[in-house]
Design a protein around this motif. Structure first.
Motif, PDB file in Angstrom:
ATOM      1  N   MET A 271       0.857  -1.234   0.003  1.00 50.84           N
ATOM      2  CA  MET A 271       0.115  -0.178  -0.014  1.00 50.84           C
ATOM      3  C   MET A 271       0.969   1.247  -0.035  1.00 50.84           C
ATOM      4  O   MET A 271       0.690   2.126  -0.742  1.00 50.84           O
ATOM      5  CB  MET A 271      -0.970  -0.057   1.225  1.00 50.84           C
ATOM      6  N   GLY A 272       1.866   1.478   0.702  1.00 48.78           N
ATOM      7  CA  GLY A 272       2.769   2.451   0.885  1.00 48.78           C
ATOM      8  C   GLY A 272       3.314   2.890  -0.300  1.00 48.78           C
ATOM      9  O   GLY A 272       3.940   3.960  -0.457  1.00 48.78           O
TER      10      GLY A 272
ATOM     11  N   ILE B 288      -7.177  -1.425   9.717  1.00 43.98           N
ATOM     12  CA  ILE B 288      -6.380  -0.469   8.704  1.00 43.98           C
ATOM     13  C   ILE B 288      -5.004  -0.725   8.946  1.00 43.98           C
ATOM     14  O   ILE B 288      -4.510  -0.449   9.824  1.00 43.98           O
ATOM     15  CB  ILE B 288      -6.837   0.980   8.901  1.00 43.98           C
ATOM     16  N   PRO B 289      -4.370  -1.066   7.839  1.00 43.98           N
ATOM     17  CA  PRO B 289      -2.946  -1.114   7.748  1.00 43.98           C
ATOM     18  C   PRO B 289      -2.268   0.123   8.098  1.00 43.98           C
ATOM     19  O   PRO B 289      -2.843   1.206   7.499  1.00 43.98           O
ATOM     20  CB  PRO B 289      -2.446  -1.692   6.377  1.00 43.98           C
TER      21      PRO B 289
ATOM     22  N   LEU C 121      -0.311   7.349   2.212  1.00 46.51           N
ATOM     23  CA  LEU C 121      -1.157   7.796   1.224  1.00 46.51           C
ATOM     24  C   LEU C 121      -1.573   9.443   1.265  1.00 46.51           C
ATOM     25  O   LEU C 121      -2.811   9.425   1.209  1.00 46.51           O
ATOM     26  CB  LEU C 121      -2.266   6.777   0.965  1.00 46.51           C
ATOM     27  N   THR C 122      -0.480  10.129   1.250  1.00 46.76           N
ATOM     28  CA  THR C 122      -1.088  11.624   1.392  1.00 46.76           C
ATOM     29  C   THR C 122      -1.346  12.311   0.477  1.00 46.76           C
ATOM     30  O   THR C 122      -2.006  13.330   0.534  1.00 46.76           O
ATOM     31  CB  THR C 122       0.352  12.237   1.752  1.00 46.76           C
TER      32      THR C 122
ATOM     33  N   THR D  12     -12.276  -3.849  11.620  1.00 48.40           N
ATOM     34  CA  THR D  12     -12.243  -3.391  13.049  1.00 48.40           C
ATOM     35  C   THR D  12     -11.272  -2.798  13.489  1.00 48.40           C
ATOM     36  O   THR D  12     -10.091  -2.590  12.899  1.00 48.40           O
ATOM     37  CB  THR D  12     -12.629  -4.530  13.760  1.00 48.40           C
ATOM     38  N   GLY D  13     -11.447  -2.131  14.877  1.00 55.83           N
ATOM     39  CA  GLY D  13     -10.353  -1.360  15.243  1.00 55.83           C
ATOM     40  C   GLY D  13     -10.382   0.060  15.395  1.00 55.83           C
ATOM     41  O   GLY D  13     -11.336   0.526  15.198  1.00 55.83           O
ATOM     42  N   VAL D  14      -9.244   0.821  15.759  1.00 56.17           N
ATOM     43  CA  VAL D  14      -9.049   1.967  16.126  1.00 56.17           C
ATOM     44  C   VAL D  14      -8.614   2.781  14.856  1.00 56.17           C
ATOM     45  O   VAL D  14      -7.336   1.936  14.433  1.00 56.17           O
ATOM     46  CB  VAL D  14      -8.758   2.287  17.185  1.00 56.17           C
ATOM     47  N   ILE D  15      -8.990   3.870  14.335  1.00 55.05           N
ATOM     48  CA  ILE D  15      -8.191   4.508  13.180  1.00 55.05           C
ATOM     49  C   ILE D  15      -6.999   5.238  13.839  1.00 55.05           C
ATOM     50  O   ILE D  15      -7.136   6.042  14.774  1.00 55.05           O
ATOM     51  CB  ILE D  15      -9.152   5.449  12.566  1.00 55.05           C
ATOM     52  N   THR D  16      -5.908   4.957  13.654  1.00 57.24           N
ATOM     53  CA  THR D  16      -4.669   5.451  13.998  1.00 57.24           C
ATOM     54  C   THR D  16      -4.542   7.049  13.950  1.00 57.24           C
ATOM     55  O   THR D  16      -5.036   7.760  12.822  1.00 57.24           O
ATOM     56  CB  THR D  16      -3.285   4.907  13.588  1.00 57.24           C
TER      57      THR D  16
END
Length: 82
Positions: A1-2, A21-22, A28-29, A42-46
């Motif tokens: 992705m990066g 989310i990886p 991905l600016t 699932t989870g927390v967006i960093t």
């Protein structure tokens, strides 16, 4: 992705994606739209991913962050689905 550093639109809603989310998303600016809702993410967006909204002007960030038990915890999403 990066390595997709020129990516501007990422529409992956309703694709049965699973997991979190990886961290590579932080790179991905150039993103203008990120749609990841209607999946099993699932989870927390960093904070780094949220920086895309706050520092790099990501205009649309949609995830499953609404409802009484949201799948995603997101302080920076522009739209939340249940």
């Amino acid at each position: 992705m990066g390595q997709l550093f020129k990516l501007e639109y990422f529409y992956m809603e309703n694709n049965n994606l699973e997991g979190s989310i990886p961290p590579e998303f932080e790179k991905l600016t150039k993103l203008d739209a990120l749609h990841i809702h209607k999946n099993n993410i699932t989870g927390v967006i960093t904070e780094g991913v949220c920086d895309l909204v706050y520092k790099f002007f990501l205009a649309e960030f949609i995830s499953d962050c609404a409802g009484t038990k949201p799948e995603v915890i997101c302080d920076c999403c522009t739209h939340c689905w249940a």
